[in-house]
Design an enzyme around this catalytic site. Sequence first.
Site, PDB file in Angstrom:
ATOM      1  N   TYR A   1       0.844  -1.188   0.000  1.00 50.90           N
ATOM      2  CA  TYR A   1       0.000   0.000   0.000  1.00 50.90           C
ATOM      3  C   TYR A   1       0.890   1.253   0.000  1.00 50.90           C
ATOM      4  O   TYR A   1       2.022   1.197  -0.466  1.00 50.90           O
ATOM      5  CB  TYR A   1      -1.045  -0.063   1.147  1.00 50.90           C
ATOM      6  CG  TYR A   1      -2.221   0.755   0.724  1.00 50.90           C
ATOM      7  CD1 TYR A   1      -3.009   0.355  -0.352  1.00 50.90           C
ATOM      8  CD2 TYR A   1      -2.488   1.975   1.314  1.00 50.90           C
ATOM      9  CE1 TYR A   1      -4.029   1.160  -0.826  1.00 50.90           C
ATOM     10  CE2 TYR A   1      -3.519   2.780   0.842  1.00 50.90           C
ATOM     11  CZ  TYR A   1      -4.277   2.369  -0.227  1.00 50.90           C
ATOM     12  OH  TYR A   1      -5.272   3.163  -0.707  1.00 50.90           O
TER      13      TYR A   1
ATOM     14  N   ARG B   1      -8.474  10.705  -8.126  1.00 55.13           N
ATOM     15  CA  ARG B   1      -7.631  11.341  -7.097  1.00 55.13           C
ATOM     16  C   ARG B   1      -6.950  10.244  -6.301  1.00 55.13           C
ATOM     17  O   ARG B   1      -7.412   9.841  -5.252  1.00 55.13           O
ATOM     18  CB  ARG B   1      -8.509  12.232  -6.205  1.00 55.13           C
ATOM     19  CG  ARG B   1      -7.750  13.251  -5.409  1.00 55.13           C
ATOM     20  CD  ARG B   1      -7.907  12.991  -3.916  1.00 55.13           C
ATOM     21  NE  ARG B   1      -7.438  11.667  -3.581  1.00 55.13           N
ATOM     22  CZ  ARG B   1      -7.687  11.047  -2.438  1.00 55.13           C
ATOM     23  NH1 ARG B   1      -8.433  11.572  -1.543  1.00 55.13           N
ATOM     24  NH2 ARG B   1      -7.200   9.836  -2.190  1.00 55.13           N
TER      25      ARG B   1
ATOM     26  N   LYS C   1      -6.073  -2.129  -1.376  1.00 49.05           N
ATOM     27  CA  LYS C   1      -6.978  -2.031  -0.220  1.00 49.05           C
ATOM     28  C   LYS C   1      -7.583  -3.390   0.113  1.00 49.05           C
ATOM     29  O   LYS C   1      -7.742  -3.744   1.280  1.00 49.05           O
ATOM     30  CB  LYS C   1      -8.110  -1.035  -0.517  1.00 49.05           C
ATOM     31  CG  LYS C   1      -7.651   0.403  -0.380  1.00 49.05           C
ATOM     32  CD  LYS C   1      -8.205   1.061   0.869  1.00 49.05           C
ATOM     33  CE  LYS C   1      -7.296   2.150   1.354  1.00 49.05           C
ATOM     34  NZ  LYS C   1      -7.887   3.291   1.964  1.00 49.05           N
TER      35      LYS C   1
ATOM     36  N   GLU D   1     -13.369   4.609  -3.313  1.00 45.65           N
ATOM     37  CA  GLU D   1     -11.979   4.892  -2.979  1.00 45.65           C
ATOM     38  C   GLU D   1     -11.337   5.813  -4.012  1.00 45.65           C
ATOM     39  O   GLU D   1     -11.384   5.539  -5.200  1.00 45.65           O
ATOM     40  CB  GLU D   1     -11.243   3.533  -2.977  1.00 45.65           C
ATOM     41  CG  GLU D   1      -9.885   3.560  -2.381  1.00 45.65           C
ATOM     42  CD  GLU D   1      -9.874   3.860  -0.896  1.00 45.65           C
ATOM     43  OE1 GLU D   1     -10.710   3.334  -0.150  1.00 45.65           O
ATOM     44  OE2 GLU D   1      -9.018   4.663  -0.484  1.00 45.65           O
ATOM     45  N   ASP D   2     -10.781   6.908  -3.540  1.00 45.55           N
ATOM     46  CA  ASP D   2      -9.980   7.797  -4.383  1.00 45.55           C
ATOM     47  C   ASP D   2     -10.723   8.359  -5.599  1.00 45.55           C
ATOM     48  O   ASP D   2     -10.169   8.460  -6.706  1.00 45.55           O
ATOM     49  CB  ASP D   2      -8.656   7.130  -4.778  1.00 45.55           C
ATOM     50  CG  ASP D   2      -7.686   7.091  -3.587  1.00 45.55           C
ATOM     51  OD1 ASP D   2      -8.081   7.507  -2.479  1.00 45.55           O
ATOM     52  OD2 ASP D   2      -6.534   6.661  -3.756  1.00 45.55           O
TER      53      ASP D   2
ATOM     54  N   ASP E   1     -13.993   5.483   2.095  1.00 40.18           N
ATOM     55  CA  ASP E   1     -12.903   5.389   3.067  1.00 40.18           C
ATOM     56  C   ASP E   1     -12.124   6.693   3.202  1.00 40.18           C
ATOM     57  O   ASP E   1     -11.663   7.037   4.286  1.00 40.18           O
ATOM     58  CB  ASP E   1     -11.954   4.252   2.673  1.00 40.18           C
ATOM     59  CG  ASP E   1     -10.927   4.017   3.758  1.00 40.18           C
ATOM     60  OD1 ASP E   1     -11.339   3.833   4.919  1.00 40.18           O
ATOM     61  OD2 ASP E   1      -9.725   4.049   3.467  1.00 40.18           O
ATOM     62  N   ASP E   2     -11.998   7.423   2.091  1.00 38.86           N
ATOM     63  CA  ASP E   2     -11.231   8.691   2.152  1.00 38.86           C
ATOM     64  C   ASP E   2     -11.927   9.693   3.067  1.00 38.86           C
ATOM     65  O   ASP E   2     -11.277  10.502   3.715  1.00 38.86           O
ATOM     66  CB  ASP E   2     -11.095   9.298   0.749  1.00 38.86           C
ATOM     67  CG  ASP E   2     -10.530   8.284  -0.213  1.00 38.86           C
ATOM     68  OD1 ASP E   2      -9.427   7.795   0.048  1.00 38.86           O
ATOM     69  OD2 ASP E   2     -11.207   7.954  -1.200  1.00 38.86           O
TER      70      ASP E   2
ATOM     71  N   ASN F   1      -0.362  11.853   1.720  1.00 39.53           N
ATOM     72  CA  ASN F   1       0.338  10.702   1.152  1.00 39.53           C
ATOM     73  C   ASN F   1       0.686  10.972  -0.299  1.00 39.53           C
ATOM     74  O   ASN F   1       0.012  11.786  -0.930  1.00 39.53           O
ATOM     75  CB  ASN F   1      -0.580   9.464   1.176  1.00 39.53           C
ATOM     76  CG  ASN F   1      -0.847   8.966   2.572  1.00 39.53           C
ATOM     77  OD1 ASN F   1       0.059   8.896   3.384  1.00 39.53           O
ATOM     78  ND2 ASN F   1      -2.096   8.626   2.839  1.00 39.53           N
TER      79      ASN F   1
HETATM   80  P1  NAD Z   1      -8.784  16.184  -1.814  1.00 36.91           P
HETATM   81  O1  NAD Z   1      -8.292  16.369  -3.189  1.00 36.91           O
HETATM   82  O2  NAD Z   1     -10.213  15.867  -1.603  1.00 36.91           O
HETATM   83  O3  NAD Z   1      -8.453  17.495  -0.953  1.00 36.91           O
HETATM   84  C1  NAD Z   1      -7.234  18.171  -0.959  1.00 36.91           C
HETATM   85  C2  NAD Z   1      -7.491  19.536  -0.372  1.00 36.91           C
HETATM   86  O4  NAD Z   1      -6.254  20.239  -0.242  1.00 36.91           O
HETATM   87  C3  NAD Z   1      -8.391  20.398  -1.229  1.00 36.91           C
HETATM   88  O5  NAD Z   1      -9.328  21.051  -0.406  1.00 36.91           O
HETATM   89  C4  NAD Z   1      -7.441  21.432  -1.816  1.00 36.91           C
HETATM   90  O6  NAD Z   1      -8.080  22.667  -2.042  1.00 36.91           O
HETATM   91  C5  NAD Z   1      -6.443  21.563  -0.686  1.00 36.91           C
HETATM   92  N1  NAD Z   1      -5.201  22.163  -1.141  1.00 36.91           N
HETATM   93  C6  NAD Z   1      -4.542  21.983  -2.300  1.00 36.91           C
HETATM   94  N2  NAD Z   1      -3.479  22.799  -2.336  1.00 36.91           N
HETATM   95  C7  NAD Z   1      -3.471  23.500  -1.187  1.00 36.91           C
HETATM   96  C8  NAD Z   1      -2.644  24.511  -0.652  1.00 36.91           C
HETATM   97  N3  NAD Z   1      -1.608  24.968  -1.324  1.00 36.91           N
HETATM   98  N4  NAD Z   1      -2.930  24.995   0.550  1.00 36.91           N
HETATM   99  C9  NAD Z   1      -3.991  24.552   1.236  1.00 36.91           C
HETATM  100  N5  NAD Z   1      -4.816  23.597   0.782  1.00 36.91           N
HETATM  101  C10 NAD Z   1      -4.550  23.071  -0.420  1.00 36.91           C
HETATM  102  O7  NAD Z   1      -7.888  15.067  -1.149  1.00 36.91           O
HETATM  103  P2  NAD Z   1      -8.147  14.293   0.221  1.00 36.91           P
HETATM  104  O8  NAD Z   1      -8.861  13.026  -0.016  1.00 36.91           O
HETATM  105  O9  NAD Z   1      -8.732  15.223   1.197  1.00 36.91           O
HETATM  106  O10 NAD Z   1      -6.666  13.885   0.602  1.00 36.91           O
HETATM  107  C11 NAD Z   1      -5.701  14.874   0.891  1.00 36.91           C
HETATM  108  C12 NAD Z   1      -4.416  14.192   1.327  1.00 36.91           C
HETATM  109  O11 NAD Z   1      -4.629  13.481   2.535  1.00 36.91           O
HETATM  110  C13 NAD Z   1      -3.874  13.180   0.325  1.00 36.91           C
HETATM  111  O12 NAD Z   1      -2.482  13.286   0.239  1.00 36.91           O
HETATM  112  C14 NAD Z   1      -4.237  11.868   0.927  1.00 36.91           C
HETATM  113  O13 NAD Z   1      -3.338  10.840   0.571  1.00 36.91           O
HETATM  114  C15 NAD Z   1      -4.141  12.178   2.396  1.00 36.91           C
HETATM  115  N6  NAD Z   1      -4.940  11.258   3.193  1.00 36.91           N
HETATM  116  C16 NAD Z   1      -4.352  10.646   4.254  1.00 36.91           C
HETATM  117  C17 NAD Z   1      -5.065   9.758   5.000  1.00 36.91           C
HETATM  118  C18 NAD Z   1      -4.433   9.089   6.176  1.00 36.91           C
HETATM  119  O14 NAD Z   1      -3.346   9.397   6.514  1.00 36.91           O
HETATM  120  N7  NAD Z   1      -5.086   8.196   6.850  1.00 36.91           N
HETATM  121  C19 NAD Z   1      -6.367   9.457   4.659  1.00 36.91           C
HETATM  122  C20 NAD Z   1      -6.965  10.116   3.575  1.00 36.91           C
HETATM  123  C21 NAD Z   1      -6.242  11.025   2.848  1.00 36.91           C
END
Ligand code: NAD
Length: 559
Positions: free
Chosen positions: A110, A163, A181, A252-253, A275-276, A415
Amino acid sequence: MTDTSSSTASPTGRHSKLGLPHGAELLHDPLLNKGTAFTQEERWALGLAGLLPPHVHSMDEQVARVMDNYHAKTTDLERYIHLVSLQDRNETLFYRVVMDHLEEMMPIIYTPTVGQACQNWGHLFRRPRGLYISIKDRGHIAEILHNWPHKGVGVIVVTDGERILGLGDQGAGGMGIPVGKLSLYTACAGIDPALSLPVMLDVGTENEQYLRDPLYMGLRQSRVRGKDYDDFVGEFIAAVEATWPGTLIQFEDFGNLNAFRLLEEYRNKVCTFNDDIQGTAAVVLSGLFSAQRLTGTAFADQRILFLGAGEAGIGIGDLIVSALVSEGLGVAEARKRCCFVDSKGLVVKGRTDLAVHKLSYAHDLAACPDFISAVRELKPTAIIGVSTMPKAFTREVVEAMASYNARPIVFALSNPTSKAECTAEEAYTWSRGRAIYASGSPFPPCLYEGKTYVPGQGNNSYIFPGVGLGVVACRARHVTDRMFSEAAKTLASMVLPGDLEVGRVYPSLTRIKEVSAAIAVAVAEVAFKDGLAGIERPSDLAALVKSAMWEPRYTEYLE
Ligand code: NAD
């Protein structure tokens, strides 16, 4: 007398189990194949004599061979290919290896390595796994589902590749995520791999690099959106319901606009979750519950500032709000505890550019153009990075947090590793060892001024496999937020004092099966209490859950 019409006698007179494929076909079925572990008797009875080298190996010896090859690989991507190829040949052995070395292998099967695999999908491709359904297949999705060779499907993980992790649009290469997953469902919670189905819904891609790449495997067109997209997803969901009623469907994603809409559309119609949004929320909520044991401050006194207001951020915010409401706060007051900074600055009432999912968190506050100014203005107790913006938690940000809080909470969750808002080492160094840090992808332990800190990984794998197991075990009709809050509480309750001493707000991954089983029991408990279970409540829920957990052991094929 034994009926030999559909079973085969071995030289010892024993018979193979009915309905088993024979010869090379058996060797090529990854769910049934045992490779060199087929006994001599089985080889004669099952048409395998001569198709395998003579020595019969034990599973332990096979594991040793896999590990020798694994360690000879020089890159993580090669290790990923090695493991996935094993999964394609012999799933039982694959899961034995992964379950015995989970901490080492989770980052391979993963995040972060799976991200590289998705980016190179068309170049690495060896064998298909799961179902690829393209928007050109509209009108025929039920037919495609019938091509799936296994009768019962219990869990589907589906993506449209828009995404992927923090890597953006990976088109058909996003298939790496459902595959990964579902491996975690089995490795962490013992979901029977025969019940798993990864699905890629291909509606095109905006990724120019893939559209130009002759080896790209998906549709070569822009993403279809609007009504055609919705009808396509709708046909898929209806076909799944008709083919395997009640199957758990994990989204997912997906890109964030579709993700929120689809969750709202289907959460009360079929057995589904995202899950996200929801899994992430539960794992982070659990991390905050545990952090509270280190800060000594009440959960209701947390002020949380998010960087990123997408699926993860808003999902976490919503679950925190429902946890605060259950502690007695009003919804409006609870929402005020969560503030968001997106790419345009602090999310505030005066802004006219806000997507609908951010509106509940648009508070009556002065505008702040960037994250550091919002930190200075709001003086939060916790910052949570879900922005995909590497290094956005600068030294200035962490030092400011450490000046307002004895134990600042710093969760840098983006991530893969390359996207983390700050590293574990940065958080510990800049806060002089006071930060309570967690990341999305794993970081190694850090030594700071003679003390070793073990950063927790806010890994969704702590939550979704257990939730899925609970849902499958009691055949829940829907997956609710209450199930996720209970999952978060259960996970937090399993963090030991020794974990907290080294700064880790999650239990060791080595306990993941125990954790998943406990979460499954909590989820099933909610399903029974809320009238969502599809079976009668048994007296012993733990036994129900245990009986649903598959173990990677070879079947004896002779009777
Ligand atoms: P998403 O695309 O839905 O959201 C990303 C957000 O970040 C958007 O609101 C975007 O406007 C904002 N963004 C982009 N550039 C920015 C900047 N310069 N300043 C401030 N905000 C900014 O994605 P997501 O599903 O919310 O995931 C975001 C991140 O979190 C990914 O890297 C994902 O891998 C990670 N994530 C981690 C976990 C975990 O650790 N368990 C779980 C889910 C997602």
